[in-house]
Structures are given as C-alpha cells and as structure tokens.
Design an enzyme around this catalytic site. Structure first.
Site, PDB file in Angstrom:
ATOM      1  N   CYS A 109       3.497   8.452   1.058  1.00  0.00           N
ATOM      2  CA  CYS A 109       4.220   7.658   2.156  1.00  0.00           C
ATOM      3  C   CYS A 109       4.185   6.167   1.321  1.00  0.00           C
ATOM      4  O   CYS A 109       3.088   5.858   0.875  1.00  0.00           O
ATOM      5  CB  CYS A 109       3.219   7.488   3.272  1.00  0.00           C
ATOM      6  SG  CYS A 109       3.683   6.216   4.398  1.00  0.00           S
ATOM      7  N   CYS A 130       7.567  -5.053  15.703  1.00  0.00           N
ATOM      8  CA  CYS A 130       7.112  -3.958  16.802  1.00  0.00           C
ATOM      9  C   CYS A 130       5.816  -4.361  17.043  1.00  0.00           C
ATOM     10  O   CYS A 130       4.830  -4.726  16.249  1.00  0.00           O
ATOM     11  CB  CYS A 130       7.092  -2.681  16.203  1.00  0.00           C
ATOM     12  SG  CYS A 130       8.771  -2.038  15.556  1.00  0.00           S
ATOM     13  N   CYS A 159       6.963  -7.142   6.917  1.00  0.00           N
ATOM     14  CA  CYS A 159       8.137  -6.722   7.931  1.00  0.00           C
ATOM     15  C   CYS A 159       8.595  -7.473   8.757  1.00  0.00           C
ATOM     16  O   CYS A 159       7.904  -8.439   9.439  1.00  0.00           O
ATOM     17  CB  CYS A 159       7.698  -5.189   8.390  1.00  0.00           C
ATOM     18  SG  CYS A 159       9.105  -4.593   9.516  1.00  0.00           S
ATOM     19  N   CYS A 169       0.233   2.381   8.902  1.00  0.00           N
ATOM     20  CA  CYS A 169       0.945   1.410   7.895  1.00  0.00           C
ATOM     21  C   CYS A 169       0.713   0.098   7.920  1.00  0.00           C
ATOM     22  O   CYS A 169       0.384  -0.501   9.031  1.00  0.00           O
ATOM     23  CB  CYS A 169       2.513   1.668   7.827  1.00  0.00           C
ATOM     24  SG  CYS A 169       2.945   1.774   9.461  1.00  0.00           S
ATOM     25  N   GLU A 225       0.907  -1.245   0.240  1.00  0.00           N
ATOM     26  CA  GLU A 225      -0.018  -0.104  -0.005  1.00  0.00           C
ATOM     27  C   GLU A 225       0.810   1.256  -0.044  1.00  0.00           C
ATOM     28  O   GLU A 225       2.018   1.308   0.363  1.00  0.00           O
ATOM     29  CB  GLU A 225      -0.837   0.045   1.151  1.00  0.00           C
ATOM     30  CG  GLU A 225      -0.317  -0.293   2.511  1.00  0.00           C
ATOM     31  CD  GLU A 225      -1.303  -0.465   3.671  1.00  0.00           C
ATOM     32  OE1 GLU A 225      -2.179  -1.234   3.545  1.00  0.00           O
ATOM     33  OE2 GLU A 225      -1.252   0.426   4.558  1.00  0.00           O
ATOM     34  N   CYS A 281       2.415  -2.569  15.590  1.00  0.00           N
ATOM     35  CA  CYS A 281       2.204  -2.369  14.194  1.00  0.00           C
ATOM     36  C   CYS A 281       1.580  -3.304  13.316  1.00  0.00           C
ATOM     37  O   CYS A 281       1.863  -4.578  13.461  1.00  0.00           O
ATOM     38  CB  CYS A 281       3.707  -1.838  13.572  1.00  0.00           C
ATOM     39  SG  CYS A 281       3.683  -1.543  11.748  1.00  0.00           S
TER      40      CYS A 281
END
Ligand code: SAH
Length: 356
Positions: free
Chosen positions: A106, A117, A113, A338, A93, A120
């Site tokens: 962005c 974290c 990922c 995100c 995205e 997130c």
C-alpha cells in the site's frame, strides 16, 4: 549549470529521447531502465553501459532515494509499515500486507492530503506536495529490496491507498502505473494494481479513457449525499449519482467492476437503514462492496462500529444480493490506517520542538 533531473520519474520514451540525443543506440534506454527498476542506486553500477554514457547520465540525472526512518511489523506478522524520509525531508509511509496469495504494498501518492475526510489521519496537516512518479516507484523498489534481504517474496500487488488522493496527483500516478507495468522492469500486471479514490469524478472519467484494466476502488462511506457530506467534503463537489455514472463508464471502458469502500463508523453510517439504502442504490450495479471497520485515529471524534453492527450491515447487503467482503484487518498495533504512523511521528517531533 543545468539542474539535474530525477531519472526514476522518466518513462521509457523519455529515456530513449535522452540517449538518442547523445547518439546512443535505442536499446540503451531499455538497459538503463532495467537497472533502475531493479534498484541500482548509482550509474556506475550499470556495468553493461559504456563509461562515457554512465558519466553523461550522472551529469544530467540523479536517482531519487528514500531513506528508511522506521519499520514496524505487527505482532501477528501480517503487516509491516515503513516510514520513509524523502530528499526534501518530508515523510511518507508504505505498508506491506501479507496475504495467502502474496505480498501487497500500500503506497503513498502525496505528502499529506487536501481532501479533508473527517475520519482520516492523512488529512490532518493538509497537502504538502505531490509525489513524483519516481518517488512512488522508489517505494516499491525499497520495499522489494528489504523483502528480498530476508528471503521473502517480492511485492506482488500494489494498492494506491496510502497517504494522499491519487487522482489529485493524476499525471504522476498514471505515469507510475504505466511504469511498473514495463516488461523489462517490474512487469506488474494491471490486474494486480488497485487505485483508491474519494471520488474525483472528472479524473475517474479520464482514467476510464486511459483504458488500463486496473481495479478502481471508490471510498463511498455513505448511502446518500447528505450523510456523505458530513464526513467527506468532496461530497459537496460530486454526488453519489455522478460517482455511479462514472463507475459505470469505467466498467464499460475497462471491463473491470469497481469496488466501493465503506468504513463503518459507530452510529453514523452503520445503521440498518443505511445498509438498506446502500443496497437499494447498488442493486444490479457491476460492483463489489468492501466493508472496513474504522480505525480509530487519535484526536479524531469518530469511533469504529461494534462487531454486531458490522455483522448486521454485512448481512443486510448480502441478503439484497450485493457482493460484499469484509476487509481483513492487518497491522492494527502498528497504526496501520493510512497516515497514522506519519502523524504520530510528526507529533513526536513537534513535541520535542515544544520542549526546547
Ligand atoms: N484518497 C484515497 C486513497 C487513500 S485512503 C481514497 O480516499 O480512497 C485509503 C482508504 O482508507 C480510503 O477508503 C479511506 O477512506 C480509508 N480510511 C481513511 N482513514 C481511515 C480510518 N481511520 N479507518 C478506516 N479507513 C480509513
């Protein structure tokens, strides 16, 4: 048969090398790159190139394409989120944020990922793969095309804050940054580019050595290592002291103050004593602190701080002389944080598969 390569991922030097091997003059590479970065989708449309060269290009290369799966604009109209399908059917995205000074994009640097974290959404399914430099560039090109269609300004700033950890995909990310700076291409000033990292210290040092005057933004989110380790696994690898040392080096090499991102999580890192400790650590440091109220993510335990806690945190930092801003929140109703839209799309697909 040789496998075709994605030409959008090639630097000017690499295109020059290819055209030189074919006995073509040097300036052809500039022409090709200009077409590509302007968003041409087929070699046949590169009308100022000889036909034989266009055929050679089509034999050896392809132009990476993103397919727009979904596009949502927030009710306030201040943000638009794009969901793109990659050629291997992975999904990423990109978000346009509209500010008074222009449109900021962005973009994603990885599919998923692996930094883990805890607050997130991008990290939930782990890392699938790195994006190529061409796939990063294609996000800018597609969004520019879309903005142009409706007569809007093109992308004026790029922030590498979408899905992924840019410094975990170092070579492709740096290549992309250099590519959007090409004068015959998008000609974006380095000062209009921000890279956000969770703090991969050795790669921050490498980036400092590159000497590119981009803004480095570091996701700190805690005033000490103990607290940081609770929410960011990367904190077990690199301490805040190491991050501060690398940030100072970055400032020395590039002349750019770093930004520290701090997402306020209710009753975890938003207490008065956290603000005092953060201020003590950052006093006199060449930096800027950006306060982000946490976006609540479905399925994750952490909750955003109250408005009062946010105000208290900001005022403590200010009273200690720390340069601080509160990030304007855009696109809350389009799952702006995100990885959220990709996540909810994947959840819908998984739910449909379960029904079968
Ligand atoms: N991996 C990079 C860049 C992508 S994340 C990094 O860690 O900086 C971009 C920013 O959004 C980071 O500061 C990240 O910590 C923050 N972020 C992630 N999830 C969030 C959430 N739910 N609410 C608010 N900010 C979030």
């Amino acid at each position: 048969m040789v496998e075709k390569r994605d030409i959008l991922s090639l630097s000017l030097e690499e295109i020059q090398q290819a055209v030189q091997e074919w006995g073509q003059p040097h300036y052809r590479a500039q022409q090709i790159l200009q077409w590509l970065h302007r968003g041409v989708k087929s070699f046949d449309d590169m009308t100022d190139l000889p036909k034989a060269l266009r055929e050679l290009l089509a034999e050896r290369f392809y132009i990476v394409k993103l397919q727009m799966l979904d596009k949502r604009t927030s009710s306030a109209g201040d943000a638009t989120k794009y969901l793109f399908l990659l050629q291997d059917r992975n999904i990423i995205e990109s978000v346009v944020m509209r500010y008074k000074y222009g449109n900021s994009l962005c973009l994603s640097t990885q599919v998923g990922c692996r930094m883990g974290c805890k607050f997130c959404a991008s990290t939930i399914g782990g890392l699938v793969r790195n994006l190529s430099a061409g796939e990063m560039l294609a996000q800018v090109i597609e969004v520019n095309d879309d903005l142009e269609k409706v007569g809007e300004r093109r992308v004026g700033n790029v922030v590498l804050m979408g899905i992924g950890e840019p410094l975990d995909n170092y070579d492709n990310t740096v290549k992309f940054i250099k590519m959007i700076h090409y004068p015959m291409g998008l000609n974006m000033s380095y000062r209009r580019i921000t890279l956000s990292t969770c703090g991969l210290v050795p790669r921050m040092m490498d980036l400092a050595e590159e000497g590119l005057p981009i803004t480095l933004s570091i996701s700190l989110h805690a005033p000490n290592d103990e607290l940081r380790k609770l929410i960011m696994p990367v904190a077990s690898a690199y301490s805040i002291d190491d991050i501060l040392k690398a940030s100072r080096y970055y400032f020395k090499k590039t002349g750019r103050r770093v930004t520290f991102e701090y997402a306020l999580i209710s009753d975890l890192n938003d207490r008065e004593k956290d603000a005092i400790e953060l201020a003590r650590r950052l006093k006199g440091f060449p930096c800027h602190v950006n306060i982000i109220p946490l976006n609540n993510v479905r399925g994750l335990a952490y909750k955003r701080s109250s408005q009062a806690a946010v105000e208290r945190f900001v005022s403590v930092l200010k009273s200690q002389g720390i340069a601080v801003t509160k990030r304007r929140e855009l696109g809350l109703d389009i799952e702006g944080a995100c990885g959220q839209l990709r996540r909810s799309y994947l959840e819908r697909v998984e739910a449909r598969q379960d029904e079968r």
